[in-house]
Design a protein around this motif. Sequence first.
Motif, mmCIF file in Angstrom:
data_model
loop_
_atom_site.group_PDB
_atom_site.id
_atom_site.type_symbol
_atom_site.label_atom_id
_atom_site.label_comp_id
_atom_site.label_asym_id
_atom_site.label_seq_id
_atom_site.Cartn_x
_atom_site.Cartn_y
_atom_site.Cartn_z
ATOM 1 N N GLN A 277 0.984 -1.217 0.044
ATOM 2 C CA GLN A 277 0.106 -0.061 -0.054
ATOM 3 C C GLN A 277 0.875 1.224 -0.062
ATOM 4 O OE1 GLN A 277 -2.413 -0.828 3.454
ATOM 5 N NE2 GLN A 277 -4.078 -1.826 2.224
ATOM 6 N N GLN A 278 1.947 1.412 0.595
ATOM 7 C CA GLN A 278 2.968 2.352 0.701
ATOM 8 C C GLN A 278 3.474 2.476 -0.687
ATOM 9 O OE1 GLN A 278 6.490 1.915 3.090
ATOM 10 N NE2 GLN A 278 6.891 4.066 2.770
ATOM 11 N N LEU A 279 3.881 1.578 -1.055
ATOM 12 C CA LEU A 279 4.495 1.650 -2.641
ATOM 13 C C LEU A 279 3.680 2.144 -3.622
ATOM 14 C CD1 LEU A 279 7.099 -1.306 -2.849
ATOM 15 C CD2 LEU A 279 7.319 0.900 -1.894
ATOM 16 N N TYR A 280 2.423 1.562 -3.412
ATOM 17 C CA TYR A 280 1.277 1.758 -4.496
ATOM 18 C C TYR A 280 0.859 3.261 -4.501
ATOM 19 C CZ TYR A 280 -3.261 1.222 -7.374
ATOM 20 O OH TYR A 280 -4.207 1.346 -8.027
ATOM 21 N N GLY A 281 0.656 3.613 -3.077
ATOM 22 C CA GLY A 281 0.482 4.923 -2.837
ATOM 23 C C GLY A 281 1.491 6.102 -3.223
ATOM 24 N N GLU A 282 2.601 5.780 -3.688
ATOM 25 C CA GLU A 282 3.586 6.539 -3.794
ATOM 26 C C GLU A 282 3.780 7.572 -2.699
ATOM 27 O OE1 GLU A 282 2.296 8.476 -7.383
ATOM 28 O OE2 GLU A 282 1.951 6.621 -8.203
ATOM 29 N N THR A 283 3.727 7.154 -1.374
ATOM 30 C CA THR A 283 3.726 8.000 -0.238
ATOM 31 C C THR A 283 5.292 8.368 0.142
ATOM 32 O OG1 THR A 283 3.756 6.038 1.330
ATOM 33 C CG2 THR A 283 1.691 6.966 0.959
ATOM 34 N N HIS A 284 5.599 9.167 1.065
ATOM 35 C CA HIS A 284 6.707 9.651 1.172
ATOM 36 C C HIS A 284 7.489 8.590 1.769
ATOM 37 C CE1 HIS A 284 9.926 12.302 2.914
ATOM 38 N NE2 HIS A 284 9.758 11.564 4.034
ATOM 39 N N GLY A 285 8.957 8.629 1.356
ATOM 40 C CA GLY A 285 9.714 7.275 1.605
ATOM 41 C C GLY A 285 9.773 6.106 0.867
ATOM 42 N N CYS A 286 9.065 6.175 -0.095
ATOM 43 C CA CYS A 286 8.291 4.790 -0.494
ATOM 44 C C CYS A 286 9.765 4.238 -1.519
ATOM 45 C CB CYS A 286 7.298 4.884 -1.793
ATOM 46 S SG CYS A 286 7.424 6.104 -3.037
#
Length: 459
Positions: free
Chosen positions: A27-36
């Motif tokens: 979900q972090q990588l898919y969401g392109e969130t900070h620190g991904c």
Amino acid sequence: MTLLTALSGQPASMTPSAHGPYQELYQQLYGETHGCEEAARHFLQAQLALVREAPSELPQMPEQLPAWIEQRCADVAQAYADYLEQRQQGLPRRYFQNKAHALYFLQRVGPTKQVDGAWLNGLLRYWQDPRFDGLLTTYLEELGDGEAAQNHVVIYRKLLSDHDADSEAGLDDDHYLQGALQLALGLCAEEFLPEIIGFNLGYEQLPLHLLITAYELSELGIDPYYFTLHVTIDNASSGHACKAAQSVLSLLPLGEGRADFYRRVAQGYRLNDLGPGTTAVIKQFNLQDEVVAMLERKRTFGQHMHSDYCRFEGKTVNQWLAKPGQIGDFLKALEDKGWIKRNQDPAESRFWQLIEGAGAAMFGVFSGYEKQLMHDWIAGDWISSQRVPPVRPGRGSRFSREQHRPADPDTQALVDSLWKLPDDQQLTALIPWMSARRHSTPAGLYATRRFIQLRARLR
């Protein structure tokens, strides 16, 4: 160090604990969130360490790859011919016991299928380099060249939606591992280029399980178009499998770095083996266990919703649902009371009558997939005399671009942002809209079409 820290490079306290580490990372990588990007890098390093010493099935010399792929394709074709002959002789389906089993499979490979092609996303920046043409063509075709009807993610989501099977309830954390790998590779293209090329080489081979899956889905009344599309597009003569081998040779260094590059290609190839594969997921299915697990997940929502006038083995429905671990005994009580008649037409069971049909007392309580589980569990050995006609690939999956749909604000904003930019800057501005998260949206589809148009103009 916790498992989550090892996987993502982040302290566990920074990430919600409701899901497993692979799902959180996905979900972090898919969401392109900070620190991904940093999380992706640490994750890839950890996963590559797991396959570093594994044996490689690639030929020793990269020049042997085209012949190796051709032989593999021939072997798969022969194995599939053997399968078809066995089926014609009356053998049962090899993979799916029933429709519920097939939908179970489609759900559990969903996290992977819904980031189809993501490992190539980071290569778009190399659009001017002809050595990347095969890889970019592969990625753009995964995106359907900007057409919703051919976009692989759009097609797969529609497949799940058509059968009301798009919930992630019941998925294990391992089901997110392969998708997380693909997302991570797409975010780290510059550092892990040989591994991406090797992963692509493995992923784009035509496997036997793809052919069998498509055949048996069709038999069960499920549109196999997503799978038949990959059968044709991954062919060894001119498709993605051929382009994958050509890309290895095109990007292989000519000097002293050649051996190390090919070694890293082989490591990337082996990343395909991580996580549960198609046949492993299929083998995990147990109808009884799935029915119990599904009802257990719904138990907390229904434990106070039933009246007390019906009792089974001296307990009300609410009492049966009050504590975990009672669902199996509750189903047995329903059988003993005659509310469920196993190995018969489910329409004869009072419990089925309560959940199926517009006038059913529990209409809408169960999703399409959940009802299919119950139906097939009740039916058991009973076989309907009504034959389900095989579904032709693409029926119900192809849909044309709507000409009069409401304007999409993201698309309009993207168009407005481009019109003053020169062509090469437009290409750079379009790339973020072709990520795993965005390419299947209206703006992402437009960005893909525009990218193809501009790239052709500037080449």
